[in-house]
Design a protein around this motif. Structure first.
Motif, short mmCIF file in Angstrom:
data_model
loop_
_atom_site.label_atom_id
_atom_site.label_comp_id
_atom_site.label_asym_id
_atom_site.label_seq_id
_atom_site.Cartn_x
_atom_site.Cartn_y
_atom_site.Cartn_z
N LYS A 150 20.72 23.98 22.45
CA LYS A 150 21.08 23.87 21.04
C LYS A 150 20.15 22.92 20.29
CE LYS A 150 26.01 25.01 21.36
NZ LYS A 150 27.40 24.51 21.17
N THR A 151 19.76 21.84 20.96
CA THR A 151 18.82 20.90 20.34
C THR A 151 17.48 21.58 20.05
OG1 THR A 151 19.86 19.05 21.51
CG2 THR A 151 17.67 18.68 20.61
N GLU A 152 16.98 22.34 21.02
CA GLU A 152 15.72 23.07 20.82
C GLU A 152 15.87 24.12 19.72
OE1 GLU A 152 14.45 24.68 24.53
OE2 GLU A 152 14.43 22.74 25.56
N GLN A 153 17.00 24.78 19.71
CA GLN A 153 17.24 25.83 18.70
C GLN A 153 17.27 25.21 17.30
OE1 GLN A 153 21.25 27.44 18.23
NE2 GLN A 153 20.41 29.50 18.60
N ASN A 154 17.98 24.11 17.14
CA ASN A 154 18.05 23.45 15.82
C ASN A 154 16.68 22.95 15.37
OD1 ASN A 154 20.82 23.90 15.69
ND2 ASN A 154 21.31 21.92 16.65
N SER A 155 15.90 22.48 16.33
CA SER A 155 14.56 21.99 16.00
C SER A 155 13.67 23.10 15.49
CB SER A 155 13.93 21.34 17.24
OG SER A 155 12.62 20.90 16.95
N LEU A 156 13.75 24.26 16.13
CA LEU A 156 12.92 25.40 15.68
C LEU A 156 13.41 25.96 14.35
CD1 LEU A 156 12.32 27.31 19.05
CD2 LEU A 156 10.58 26.20 17.64
N GLN A 157 14.71 26.07 14.20
CA GLN A 157 15.26 26.63 12.96
C GLN A 157 15.02 25.70 11.78
OE1 GLN A 157 19.34 27.38 13.96
NE2 GLN A 157 18.91 29.42 14.84
N GLY A 158 14.91 24.39 12.05
CA GLY A 158 14.69 23.44 10.96
C GLY A 158 13.23 23.36 10.54
N SER A 159 12.36 23.86 11.36
CA SER A 159 10.93 23.82 11.01
C SER A 159 10.61 24.98 10.05
CB SER A 159 10.07 23.92 12.26
OG SER A 159 10.26 25.18 12.89
N SER A 160 9.52 24.81 9.32
CA SER A 160 9.11 25.84 8.35
C SER A 160 8.25 26.91 8.99
CB SER A 160 8.34 25.17 7.21
OG SER A 160 7.21 24.46 7.72
N GLU A 162 7.34 30.11 10.86
CA GLU A 162 7.98 31.41 11.09
C GLU A 162 7.01 32.36 11.79
OE1 GLU A 162 9.59 32.96 7.52
OE2 GLU A 162 11.02 31.31 7.23
N SER A 163 6.29 31.80 12.75
CA SER A 163 5.34 32.63 13.48
C SER A 163 6.06 33.53 14.46
CB SER A 163 4.34 31.75 14.23
OG SER A 163 5.04 30.95 15.19
N THR A 164 5.31 34.49 14.99
CA THR A 164 5.90 35.42 15.97
C THR A 164 6.37 34.68 17.21
OG1 THR A 164 4.33 37.09 15.19
CG2 THR A 164 5.46 37.52 17.28
N GLU A 165 5.60 33.65 17.65
CA GLU A 165 5.99 32.89 18.83
C GLU A 165 7.29 32.11 18.59
OE1 GLU A 165 3.07 32.85 17.39
OE2 GLU A 165 1.67 33.71 18.88
N ALA A 166 7.41 31.53 17.38
CA ALA A 166 8.62 30.77 17.07
C ALA A 166 9.85 31.67 17.02
CB ALA A 166 8.45 30.04 15.74
N LEU A 167 9.71 32.85 16.41
CA LEU A 167 10.84 33.79 16.35
C LEU A 167 11.22 34.28 17.75
CD1 LEU A 167 9.81 35.86 13.19
CD2 LEU A 167 11.62 34.14 13.36
N ALA A 168 10.20 34.52 18.57
CA ALA A 168 10.47 34.96 19.93
C ALA A 168 11.19 33.87 20.73
CB ALA A 168 9.16 35.35 20.62
N GLU A 169 10.78 32.62 20.51
CA GLU A 169 11.42 31.50 21.20
C GLU A 169 12.86 31.33 20.74
OE1 GLU A 169 11.79 28.26 23.82
OE2 GLU A 169 10.40 29.96 23.69
#
Length: 427
Positions: A150-160, A162-169
């Motif tokens: 959940k910590t990793e998920q919140n960190s990615l969702q809070g960042s701006s 929106e690359s393909t790698e970020a969405l895949a992660e």
């Protein structure tokens, strides 16, 4: 002017008669043979003049005084008990006993204090982490992993980003969260029905393989096992897999029987094992605090039985030492008193280390070093005690010490099993 006073005097006969009369009034007779008593015991039959019919609390206070009457002898006993191997035992054998607490009284006092405080130390730990299938430990690991995801998920969702790698992660994290939430749900099932028991067993093994896969990857055999467990899990969810019940038996049908027992006795034995299994599963997969209290409550009685057996072991191993059984029993009493008080000190220092870990780390570290030193001191002390009491060479002492230690560990294991079974049946 001369005055005269009228003085009343007693004759010698009157004085003697008065003394005899008072003596008769105060004299007692023996309640057993009715002879006149001239002291605390009857001269005719030997019975005490002191009545055994006393107030209950007076009897209890006298008993406690006999056990716990630690005067100045305590200071002369406790310190050498901890620091001078065999000193108290050799002093006792040499007849110098009045300055020290007797071995049995010493053992009773230390063991009572030890087992009372042991309940406190056990209660201060997380006793619920003890369970039949290691479920609680796995639950803790799964919860920690979910929190990390959940910590990793919140960190990615809070960042701006929106690359393909970020969405895949993010997608991968969502899938992992869903999977481990399902694992957590299965692990938290009520451990009662056969289906739930089987589901908990399978899920526990799956989670262990999941963590191994994340850390080092799985071998071909482990991957095959993982896939088999996934299939079993699906079958259990669909109700297609029969649960593998825990059995305590030596027959194909799961029953327990022995040829030297009658049919009725074997029947009672199976009823006992079924009750034991049912209570054990319930105790280990719920709050284990009451069970641990029961087990600790049985240990003093069992250890008191173990003491004379340990003395027999010493008698056999040192059969040519020409020492009486009571001397071996004294060695056993002093050995166990030392072990109990040393473990008690270790527990206190360990608790102190945890308490001072944040506020005074230097003192906490010193406390931890001393505690570790006490554990190392136990086998050294017992070896030196055996050598100094039985006065044999280092080699033979070491050989016998190793044999006695191995056999005693086995005896402790049997004692622990008996205490556990006794405790389970008492819950």
């Amino acid at each position: 002017m001369t005055t005269t006073e009228l003085i009343e005097t007693e004759t010698a006969t009157d004085v003697v008669n008065s003394a005899i009369s008072e003596s008769k009034k105060e004299s007692k007779s023996c309640e057993n043979c009715h002879q006149e008593l001239n002291g605390p015991f009857c001269a005719n039959c030997g019975q005490s003049s002191d009545s055994t019919l006393k107030y209950f609390w007076l009897v209890i206070m006298h008993l406690l005084d006999d056990i716990f009457s630690f005067d100045s002898r305590a200071s002369r006993t406790i310190w050498p008990l901890i620091t001078r191997p065999a000193f108290l035992t050799n002093e006792y054998f040499a007849g110098r006993r009045v300055h020290y607490v007797p071995p049995l009284r010493l053992y009773l006092f230390i063991s009572i204090v030890f087992f009372i405080t042991l309940k406190f130390f056990i209660a201060s730990d997380d006793v619920n982490s003890i369970d039949l299938n290691g479920k609680q430990e796995v639950v803790t690991q799964v919860k920690a992993h979910i929190k990390q995801l959940k910590t990793e998920q919140n960190s990615l969702q809070g960042s701006s980003t929106e690359s393909t790698e970020a969405l895949a992660e993010i997608t991968r994290l969502n899938e992992e969260l869903a999977k481990f939430n399902n694992y957590l749900s299965d692990l938290n099932r009520e451990y009662s029905s056969g289906q739930n028991k089987e589901m908990i067993r399978i899920t526990r093994k799956l989670v262990e393989l999941e963590f191994d896969k994340a850390d080092e990857g799985l071998s071909s055999k482990e991957q095959e096992r993982f896939e088999t467990l996934v299939e079993k899990r699906i079958k259990v969810l669909n109700g297609d897999l029969i649960s593998e019940e825990l059995t305590i038996g030596n027959n194909e049908d799961g029953s327990l029987s022995f040829e030297f027992l009658s049919t009725e006795q074997n029947k009672k034995l199976n009823e006992f094992t079924e009750e034991l299994k049912e209570k054990g599963e319930k105790a280990f997969n719920s709050d284990t605090g009451p069970l641990m209290e029961q087990v600790i409550g049985k240990l003093p009685q069992l250890m008191f039985i173990l003491l004379p057996l340990f003395a027999v072991l010493l008698k056999v191993m040192f059969i040519f030492s020409k020492r009486l059984y009571m001397e071996h029993l004294t060695v056993a009493l002093h050995s166990h008193s030392f072990i109990f008080i040393t473990v008690l000190l270790y527990e206190m220092l360990d608790l102190l280390e945890d308490y001072l870990a944040e506020t005074s780390p230097n003192i906490a570290n010193f406390s931890g070093v001393v505690a570790g030193g006490l554990l190392v001191w136990i086998p050294i002390y017992l070896f030196l005690m055996q050598k100094r009491v039985y006065k044999q060479g280092k080699f033979f002492t070491f050989v016998k010490f190793s044999i006695i230690g191995t056999l005693y560990i086995m005896m402790i294991g049997v004692t622990a099993i008996v205490a556990m079974i006794w405790g389970i049946m008492g819950t």
